[in-house]
Design a protein around this motif. Structure first.
Motif, PDB file in Angstrom:
ATOM      1  N   LEU A 206      -6.336  -6.623  -7.989  1.00  0.00           N
ATOM      2  CA  LEU A 206      -7.161  -8.355  -8.372  1.00  0.00           C
ATOM      3  C   LEU A 206      -7.561  -8.088  -9.611  1.00  0.00           C
ATOM      4  CD1 LEU A 206      -8.085  -8.089  -4.409  1.00  0.00           C
ATOM      5  CD2 LEU A 206      -6.024  -9.166  -5.595  1.00  0.00           C
ATOM      6  N   ASP A 207      -8.254  -7.146  -9.825  1.00  0.00           N
ATOM      7  CA  ASP A 207      -8.737  -7.593 -11.103  1.00  0.00           C
ATOM      8  C   ASP A 207      -8.368  -7.872 -12.683  1.00  0.00           C
ATOM      9  OD1 ASP A 207     -11.948  -7.949  -9.851  1.00  0.00           O
ATOM     10  OD2 ASP A 207     -12.062  -6.019  -9.886  1.00  0.00           O
TER      11      ASP A 207
ATOM     12  N   ILE B 125      -7.637 -10.018   1.374  1.00  0.00           N
ATOM     13  CA  ILE B 125      -8.435  -9.430   0.902  1.00  0.00           C
ATOM     14  C   ILE B 125      -8.863 -10.084  -0.353  1.00  0.00           C
ATOM     15  CG2 ILE B 125      -8.432  -7.110  -0.893  1.00  0.00           C
ATOM     16  CD1 ILE B 125      -6.338  -5.948   1.688  1.00  0.00           C
TER      17      ILE B 125
ATOM     18  N   ASN C  52       1.220  -1.089  -0.064  1.00  0.00           N
ATOM     19  CA  ASN C  52      -0.147  -0.278   0.380  1.00  0.00           C
ATOM     20  C   ASN C  52       0.648   1.016   0.166  1.00  0.00           C
ATOM     21  OD1 ASN C  52       0.496   0.939   2.691  1.00  0.00           O
ATOM     22  ND2 ASN C  52      -0.507  -0.854   3.005  1.00  0.00           N
TER      23      ASN C  52
ATOM     24  N   MET D 169       1.164 -13.152  -7.323  1.00  0.00           N
ATOM     25  CA  MET D 169       0.495 -12.922  -7.804  1.00  0.00           C
ATOM     26  C   MET D 169       0.551 -12.410  -8.779  1.00  0.00           C
ATOM     27  SD  MET D 169      -3.758 -11.676  -6.202  1.00  0.00           S
ATOM     28  CE  MET D 169      -3.267 -10.269  -5.922  1.00  0.00           C
TER      29      MET D 169
ATOM     30  N   TYR E  27      -1.457  -4.268  -4.603  1.00  0.00           N
ATOM     31  CA  TYR E  27      -2.241  -5.616  -5.300  1.00  0.00           C
ATOM     32  C   TYR E  27      -3.195  -5.549  -5.279  1.00  0.00           C
ATOM     33  CZ  TYR E  27      -2.578  -7.196  -0.091  1.00  0.00           C
ATOM     34  OH  TYR E  27      -3.689  -7.371   0.589  1.00  0.00           O
ATOM     35  N   PHE E  28      -4.104  -4.764  -4.538  1.00  0.00           N
ATOM     36  CA  PHE E  28      -5.469  -5.004  -3.937  1.00  0.00           C
ATOM     37  C   PHE E  28      -5.980  -4.024  -5.449  1.00  0.00           C
ATOM     38  CE2 PHE E  28      -4.109  -2.496  -0.183  1.00  0.00           C
ATOM     39  CZ  PHE E  28      -4.084  -1.109  -0.603  1.00  0.00           C
ATOM     40  N   ASP E  29      -5.637  -3.103  -6.029  1.00  0.00           N
ATOM     41  CA  ASP E  29      -5.938  -3.193  -7.245  1.00  0.00           C
ATOM     42  C   ASP E  29      -5.990  -3.256  -8.702  1.00  0.00           C
ATOM     43  OD1 ASP E  29      -7.035  -0.863  -5.542  1.00  0.00           O
ATOM     44  OD2 ASP E  29      -5.150   0.732  -6.037  1.00  0.00           O
TER      45      ASP E  29
ATOM     46  N   ASP F 210      -3.669  -2.244   4.885  1.00  0.00           N
ATOM     47  CA  ASP F 210      -4.101  -3.209   3.520  1.00  0.00           C
ATOM     48  C   ASP F 210      -5.606  -2.799   3.620  1.00  0.00           C
ATOM     49  OD1 ASP F 210      -1.556  -3.371   2.883  1.00  0.00           O
ATOM     50  OD2 ASP F 210      -0.947  -5.404   2.478  1.00  0.00           O
TER      51      ASP F 210
ATOM     52  N   GLY G 280       3.546 -13.097  -1.078  1.00  0.00           N
ATOM     53  CA  GLY G 280       2.922 -13.653  -1.202  1.00  0.00           C
ATOM     54  C   GLY G 280       2.090 -12.730  -2.444  1.00  0.00           C
ATOM     55  N   SER G 281       1.511 -11.064  -2.152  1.00  0.00           N
ATOM     56  CA  SER G 281       0.762 -10.646  -3.075  1.00  0.00           C
ATOM     57  C   SER G 281       1.315 -10.385  -4.487  1.00  0.00           C
ATOM     58  CB  SER G 281       0.335  -8.861  -2.326  1.00  0.00           C
ATOM     59  OG  SER G 281      -0.130  -9.473  -1.516  1.00  0.00           O
TER      60      SER G 281
ATOM     61  N   ASP H  24       6.874 -11.088  15.446  1.00  0.00           N
ATOM     62  CA  ASP H  24       6.488  -9.963  16.174  1.00  0.00           C
ATOM     63  C   ASP H  24       8.094  -9.245  16.099  1.00  0.00           C
ATOM     64  OD1 ASP H  24       3.657 -10.112  16.592  1.00  0.00           O
ATOM     65  OD2 ASP H  24       4.485 -11.076  18.823  1.00  0.00           O
TER      66      ASP H  24
ATOM     67  N   GLU I 162       7.888  -7.419  12.469  1.00  0.00           N
ATOM     68  CA  GLU I 162       7.160  -6.507  12.397  1.00  0.00           C
ATOM     69  C   GLU I 162       7.945  -5.399  13.136  1.00  0.00           C
ATOM     70  OE1 GLU I 162       4.200  -6.509  11.205  1.00  0.00           O
ATOM     71  OE2 GLU I 162       4.295  -8.447  10.184  1.00  0.00           O
TER      72      GLU I 162
ATOM     73  N   CYS J  20      -1.187 -12.959   3.215  1.00  0.00           N
ATOM     74  CA  CYS J  20      -1.906 -11.797   2.073  1.00  0.00           C
ATOM     75  C   CYS J  20      -0.817 -12.736   0.631  1.00  0.00           C
ATOM     76  CB  CYS J  20      -0.423 -10.828   2.216  1.00  0.00           C
ATOM     77  SG  CYS J  20      -0.966  -9.773   1.286  1.00  0.00           S
ATOM     78  N   PRO J  21      -2.009 -12.328  -0.034  1.00  0.00           N
ATOM     79  CA  PRO J  21      -3.370 -11.244  -0.405  1.00  0.00           C
ATOM     80  C   PRO J  21      -4.366 -12.201   0.073  1.00  0.00           C
ATOM     81  CG  PRO J  21      -2.886 -13.088  -3.002  1.00  0.00           C
ATOM     82  CD  PRO J  21      -1.082 -13.038  -1.530  1.00  0.00           C
TER      83      PRO J  21
ATOM     84  N   LYS K  89       5.854  -9.549   2.144  1.00  0.00           N
ATOM     85  CA  LYS K  89       5.911 -11.233   2.468  1.00  0.00           C
ATOM     86  C   LYS K  89       6.181 -12.016   1.395  1.00  0.00           C
ATOM     87  CE  LYS K  89       2.925 -10.491   5.833  1.00  0.00           C
ATOM     88  NZ  LYS K  89       2.143 -11.106   6.624  1.00  0.00           N
TER      89      LYS K  89
ATOM     90  N   TRP L 146      -7.705  -0.448   0.731  1.00  0.00           N
ATOM     91  CA  TRP L 146      -9.119  -1.291  -0.002  1.00  0.00           C
ATOM     92  C   TRP L 146      -9.738  -0.282  -0.209  1.00  0.00           C
ATOM     93  CZ3 TRP L 146     -13.426  -4.528   1.129  1.00  0.00           C
ATOM     94  CH2 TRP L 146     -13.894  -4.375  -0.809  1.00  0.00           C
TER      95      TRP L 146
END
Lengths: 375, 75
Positions: free
Chosen positions: A53-54, B18, A28, A81, A49-51, B46, A77-78, A361, A364, B14-15, A75, B50
């Motif tokens: 998804l399509d 979401i 983000n 994808m 990444y959440f923008d 996130d 994962g995204s 933790d 993070e 993640c992801p 991390k 989003w």
């Protein structure tokens, strides 16, 4: 088209070579603005990444075709994808293996110098976070200064060099990253030295590191000479190694100086910081090579990947060493300071042994840049 | 809070939190509230970002025994 993982080490090598690299950072916007992979040859596109998804069709024409493209997320994962989606559109891309977490944890060992009698001095560049730690090797013995929590990297490096870790030092109680000192001492049986003035509240045993203490590494002439130099913390201690190298901790950096506020005592410690930089350090040999515990920007890296500079050059060029007026100096180091490092209070408590967070933790807590300096 | 539906995204990295949230939100009507449970720490910033970009409203979030809970109203 194929999707390849790229390791933090491979990215580091590209940065050190000033290679071109296009980074599609899919975290983000806040996370990207706060902290990202930096390098002279790097260009960026930040789209969460959440923008995507399509589909990724809309960004295809923003990606260069003549450079390596690296997709980066927190991390991994995204980024996998998004990299898969780009691959399906016919693009050849890589993703950062382990994401920014792996980036934050990667240590690049760089040789600083050969010392007396076959000794060696290494700087461990934590390129993602700007932390620098050191290893002195002499006659099958090793000393480590300002170790990060990735202790296995030091142990493996020392083993590879046929050296036993016998001394571990922290220049001060760190607030920006978790010290690996205590864990490393437990792993290796080495002595863990801390400045006692920073260790009032620590819950474990340590060897008190006093001003003018001299510790030998190996049975040669390589000495680590402690020099009390308060200001970033009240216990901050510098080291002169082999009479040539000044490990300045978080007191003096290449293009900035230490901030006095991370233990909540900026006003109390301003004078200490001033005295250390303008008096104690002035009395040292001009020819010392300064090796700090942090760098702030990638521009501070030398061509060989080290972060170092002669003390007299810093006295000439570092703005923080050239403020004649004491009031102006006080203002600079107490007002308009950059934001504090992420979770710095918890990190201090962890380094005192007061809390014991999980590995997850701890990761993070250390997210983000180090922010230990004022410029 | 009256949740229209609860999405269990615990243990997902993640992801996926979401991705699943987006799918569930599609099924809901404007004004409905989706309650999301997740354990991935990154979900917090996130989801907030989003929701904002998608025109939804994050009504509330809380953390309970390492589980992050969110209440998201479809916009």
């Amino acid at each position: 088209m194929t999707v390849n993982p790229m390791t933090a080490q491979e990215v580091t090598e590209k940065i050190l070579n000033n290679d071109q690299l296009f980074i599609l950072d899919v975290r983000n916007e806040d996370a990207f603005q706060d902290w990202k992979i930096e390098g002279k040859g790097i260009t960026y596109l930040n789209i969460p990444y959440f923008d995507l998804l399509d589909g990724v069709e809309e960004i295809l024409d923003q990606l260069p075709s003549d450079q390596d493209i690296l997709v980066v997320c927190a991390k991994e994962g995204s980024s996998i994808m998004v990299a898969d989606m780009l691959s399906e559109e016919g693009r050849d891309v890589s993703y950062l293996q382990g994401g920014m977490k792996a980036w934050s944890e990667y240590l690049q060992p760089v040789k600083v110098a050969d010392l007396n009698d076959g000794g060696e001095l290494y700087q461990f560049v934590r390129i993602g976070k700007g932390c620098l730690s050191y290893m002195v090797i002499s006659n099958s013995e090793a000393a480590i200064i300002d170790a990060t929590r990735m202790t296995d990297a030091y142990v493996a490096f020392a083993e590879n060099k046929g050296a036993k870790v016998v001394h571990i030092f922290d220049t001060h109680l760190h607030a920006d990253h978790i010290s690996g000192g205590r864990k490393l001492a437990a792993q290796t049986g080495a002595t863990y030295w801390l400045p006692p003035k920073d260790a009032d509240e620590v819950t474990f045993d340590y060897a008190p590191l006093e001003d003018q203490e001299i510790v030998k590494v190996g049975d040669t002439k390589i000495t680590i000479h402690a020099l009390y130099s308060p200001g970033h913390t009240i216990g901050s201690t510098s080291f002169v190694i082999d009479e040539q190298y000044l490990l300045s901790g978080d007191i003096l950096f290449i293009d900035s100086i230490g901030r006095p506020d991370l233990a909540g005592k900026a006003e109390d410690w301003v004078q200490d910081l001033r005295d250390t930089l303008y008096t104690r350090y002035k009395e040292l040999s001009d020819e010392l090579i300064v090796l700090p515990a942090h760098f702030m920007t990638i521009d501070e890296l030398n061509d060989d990947g080290t972060v170092s500079e002669r003390l007299d050059t810093l006295f000439k060029n570092n703005h923080g060493l050239n403020i004649e007026n004491e009031e102006e100096f006080r203002k600079m180091v107490t007002e308009n300071l950059p934001p504090q490092p992420n979770a710095y209070q918890e990190i201090r408590e962890m380094n005192m042994g007061k809390i014991n967070p999980s590995d997850e933790d701890q990761r993070e807590m250390e997210i983000g840049p180090n922010r230990c300096a004022v410029r | 809070m009256n949740s229209t539906k609860v999405l269990d995204a615990k243990g997902l990295a993640c992801p996926m939190p979401i991705v699943k949230t987006k799918k569930e939100m599609k099924e809901l009507e404007t004004g409905d509230i989706l309650e999301i449970h997740a354990t991935d720490k990154g979900a917090k910033s996130d989801l907030a970002a989003w929701a904002k970009s998608g025109g939804h409203e994050l009504l509330k979030d809380e953390e309970e025994d390492d589980v992050l809970k969110f209440w998201l109203q479809k916009g």
